[in-house]
Motif scaffolding. Structure first.
Motif, PDB file in Angstrom:
ATOM      1  N   SER A  49       0.807  -1.235   0.181  1.00  0.00           N
ATOM      2  CA  SER A  49       0.001  -0.155   0.041  1.00  0.00           C
ATOM      3  C   SER A  49       0.933   1.327  -0.047  1.00  0.00           C
ATOM      4  CB  SER A  49      -0.864   0.047   1.219  1.00  0.00           C
ATOM      5  OG  SER A  49      -0.165   0.169   2.377  1.00  0.00           O
ATOM      6  N   ARG A  50       0.273   2.369  -0.207  1.00  0.00           N
ATOM      7  CA  ARG A  50       1.056   3.598  -0.122  1.00  0.00           C
ATOM      8  C   ARG A  50       0.167   4.646   0.495  1.00  0.00           C
ATOM      9  NH1 ARG A  50       2.971   4.570  -5.968  1.00  0.00           N
ATOM     10  NH2 ARG A  50       3.848   6.583  -5.250  1.00  0.00           N
ATOM     11  N   ASP A  51       0.871   5.717   0.937  1.00  0.00           N
ATOM     12  CA  ASP A  51       0.154   6.944   1.399  1.00  0.00           C
ATOM     13  C   ASP A  51       0.853   8.143   0.664  1.00  0.00           C
ATOM     14  OD1 ASP A  51      -0.982   9.370   2.682  1.00  0.00           O
ATOM     15  OD2 ASP A  51      -1.095   8.245   4.741  1.00  0.00           O
ATOM     16  N   ASN A  52       0.285   8.760  -0.292  1.00  0.00           N
ATOM     17  CA  ASN A  52       1.005   9.600  -1.107  1.00  0.00           C
ATOM     18  C   ASN A  52       1.036  10.841  -0.234  1.00  0.00           C
ATOM     19  OD1 ASN A  52       1.515   7.985  -3.320  1.00  0.00           O
ATOM     20  ND2 ASN A  52      -0.113   8.849  -4.600  1.00  0.00           N
ATOM     21  N   ALA A  53       0.013  11.244   0.539  1.00  0.00           N
ATOM     22  CA  ALA A  53       0.438  12.547   1.600  1.00  0.00           C
ATOM     23  C   ALA A  53       1.392  12.255   2.299  1.00  0.00           C
ATOM     24  CB  ALA A  53      -1.105  12.344   2.287  1.00  0.00           C
ATOM     25  N   LYS A  54       1.984  11.222   2.660  1.00  0.00           N
ATOM     26  CA  LYS A  54       2.966  10.923   3.732  1.00  0.00           C
ATOM     27  C   LYS A  54       4.282  10.543   2.851  1.00  0.00           C
ATOM     28  CE  LYS A  54       0.019   9.823   7.634  1.00  0.00           C
ATOM     29  NZ  LYS A  54      -0.075   8.857   8.719  1.00  0.00           N
ATOM     30  N   ASN A  55       4.164  10.544   1.573  1.00  0.00           N
ATOM     31  CA  ASN A  55       5.166   9.996   0.821  1.00  0.00           C
ATOM     32  C   ASN A  55       5.955   8.534   1.308  1.00  0.00           C
ATOM     33  OD1 ASN A  55       5.122  12.495  -0.614  1.00  0.00           O
ATOM     34  ND2 ASN A  55       7.040  13.200   0.165  1.00  0.00           N
ATOM     35  N   THR A  56       5.069   7.831   1.709  1.00  0.00           N
ATOM     36  CA  THR A  56       5.559   6.360   2.229  1.00  0.00           C
ATOM     37  C   THR A  56       4.601   5.361   1.515  1.00  0.00           C
ATOM     38  OG1 THR A  56       5.820   7.498   4.257  1.00  0.00           O
ATOM     39  CG2 THR A  56       5.869   5.244   4.299  1.00  0.00           C
ATOM     40  N   MET A  57       5.501   4.393   1.316  1.00  0.00           N
ATOM     41  CA  MET A  57       4.967   3.140   0.921  1.00  0.00           C
ATOM     42  C   MET A  57       4.873   2.012   2.201  1.00  0.00           C
ATOM     43  SD  MET A  57       5.900   0.629  -2.281  1.00  0.00           S
ATOM     44  CE  MET A  57       7.949   0.468  -1.773  1.00  0.00           C
ATOM     45  N   TYR A  58       4.082   0.871   2.113  1.00  0.00           N
ATOM     46  CA  TYR A  58       4.264  -0.145   3.117  1.00  0.00           C
ATOM     47  C   TYR A  58       4.085  -1.498   2.488  1.00  0.00           C
ATOM     48  CZ  TYR A  58       2.608   4.176   5.694  1.00  0.00           C
ATOM     49  OH  TYR A  58       2.657   5.263   6.225  1.00  0.00           O
ATOM     50  N   LEU A  59       4.617  -2.602   3.305  1.00  0.00           N
ATOM     51  CA  LEU A  59       4.368  -3.780   2.776  1.00  0.00           C
ATOM     52  C   LEU A  59       3.960  -4.550   4.050  1.00  0.00           C
ATOM     53  CD1 LEU A  59       4.756  -6.066   0.637  1.00  0.00           C
ATOM     54  CD2 LEU A  59       6.822  -6.581   1.468  1.00  0.00           C
ATOM     55  N   GLN A  60       2.793  -4.962   4.242  1.00  0.00           N
ATOM     56  CA  GLN A  60       2.314  -5.657   5.346  1.00  0.00           C
ATOM     57  C   GLN A  60       2.676  -7.005   5.151  1.00  0.00           C
ATOM     58  OE1 GLN A  60       0.832  -4.525   8.232  1.00  0.00           O
ATOM     59  NE2 GLN A  60       1.121  -6.821   9.025  1.00  0.00           N
ATOM     60  N   MET A  61       3.430  -7.743   5.936  1.00  0.00           N
ATOM     61  CA  MET A  61       3.746  -9.162   5.562  1.00  0.00           C
ATOM     62  C   MET A  61       3.072 -10.077   6.798  1.00  0.00           C
ATOM     63  SD  MET A  61       7.654  -8.725   4.437  1.00  0.00           S
ATOM     64  CE  MET A  61       8.308  -8.244   6.390  1.00  0.00           C
ATOM     65  N   ASN A  62       2.317 -10.919   6.539  1.00  0.00           N
ATOM     66  CA  ASN A  62       1.696 -12.056   7.589  1.00  0.00           C
ATOM     67  C   ASN A  62       2.040 -13.239   7.147  1.00  0.00           C
ATOM     68  OD1 ASN A  62       0.175  -9.818   8.539  1.00  0.00           O
ATOM     69  ND2 ASN A  62      -1.524  -9.713   7.064  1.00  0.00           N
ATOM     70  N   SER A  63       1.625 -14.291   8.156  1.00  0.00           N
ATOM     71  CA  SER A  63       1.980 -15.744   7.766  1.00  0.00           C
ATOM     72  C   SER A  63       3.637 -15.924   7.254  1.00  0.00           C
ATOM     73  CB  SER A  63       1.004 -16.345   6.939  1.00  0.00           C
ATOM     74  OG  SER A  63      -0.565 -15.904   7.445  1.00  0.00           O
ATOM     75  N   LEU A  64       4.515 -15.254   7.989  1.00  0.00           N
ATOM     76  CA  LEU A  64       5.790 -15.384   7.497  1.00  0.00           C
ATOM     77  C   LEU A  64       6.415 -16.542   7.650  1.00  0.00           C
ATOM     78  CD1 LEU A  64       6.942 -11.976   8.806  1.00  0.00           C
ATOM     79  CD2 LEU A  64       7.240 -12.700   6.459  1.00  0.00           C
ATOM     80  N   LYS A  65       7.198 -16.897   6.637  1.00  0.00           N
ATOM     81  CA  LYS A  65       7.981 -18.047   6.415  1.00  0.00           C
ATOM     82  C   LYS A  65       9.278 -18.095   6.634  1.00  0.00           C
ATOM     83  CE  LYS A  65       4.150 -19.957   3.296  1.00  0.00           C
ATOM     84  NZ  LYS A  65       3.955 -20.437   2.160  1.00  0.00           N
ATOM     85  N   PRO A  66      10.254 -19.097   6.953  1.00  0.00           N
ATOM     86  CA  PRO A  66      11.767 -18.742   7.011  1.00  0.00           C
ATOM     87  C   PRO A  66      12.302 -18.661   5.634  1.00  0.00           C
ATOM     88  CG  PRO A  66      10.832 -20.870   8.155  1.00  0.00           C
ATOM     89  CD  PRO A  66       9.688 -20.391   7.796  1.00  0.00           C
ATOM     90  N   GLU A  67      11.441 -19.175   4.538  1.00  0.00           N
ATOM     91  CA  GLU A  67      12.201 -18.665   3.279  1.00  0.00           C
ATOM     92  C   GLU A  67      11.806 -17.430   2.822  1.00  0.00           C
ATOM     93  OE1 GLU A  67      10.096 -21.331   4.179  1.00  0.00           O
ATOM     94  OE2 GLU A  67       8.465 -21.453   2.711  1.00  0.00           O
TER      95      GLU A  67
END
Length: 123
Positions: A71-89
């Motif tokens: 996702s991104r918030d252009n008003a904050k000049n920021t992009m995000y990556l929400q990572m769930n169910s993380l795996k060792p790989e």
């Protein structure tokens, strides 16, 4: 010029979650499509997810589809990556990058890169 700085990496157990951020400065953030890539030791840098200028379009590598959300918030000049169910790989250095066009999975299509943030997933 666009300067990109990633944050939010760390050590997490398998099944856990992390949210990465990419803060941009310089030229207009909303003019660029953005992407997340990752590079594990001994492997090539690979595409993880991409998002269009306004955020209406997204794209994911098959390996993360359904678990990660960009996702991104252009008003904050920021992009995000929400990572769930993380795996060792998923363990890798994660990079954000900016491109003039949305839709490419090639590192060569991205003009600006951050320094990376380490994500380590323990089993």
């Amino acid at each position: 010029q666009v300067q990109l700085v990633e944050s939010g990496g760390g050590l997490v157990q398998a099944g856990g979650s992390l949210r990465l951020s990419c803060a941009a400065s310089g030229r207009t953030f909303s003019s660029y499509a953005m992407g997340w890539f990752r590079q594990a030791p001994g492997k090539e840098r690979e595409f993880v997810a991409g998002i269009s200028w306004g955020g209406a379009n997204t794209d994911y590598a098959d390996s993360v589809k359904g678990r990660f959300a960009i996702s991104r918030d252009n008003a904050k000049n920021t992009m995000y990556l929400q990572m769930n169910s993380l795996k060792p790989e998923d363990t890798a250095v994660y990079y954000c990058a900016a491109a003039l066009r949305f839709g490419s999975w090639s590192t060569g299509s991205y003009d600006y890169w951050g320094q990376g943030t380490q994500v380590t997933v323990s089993s």
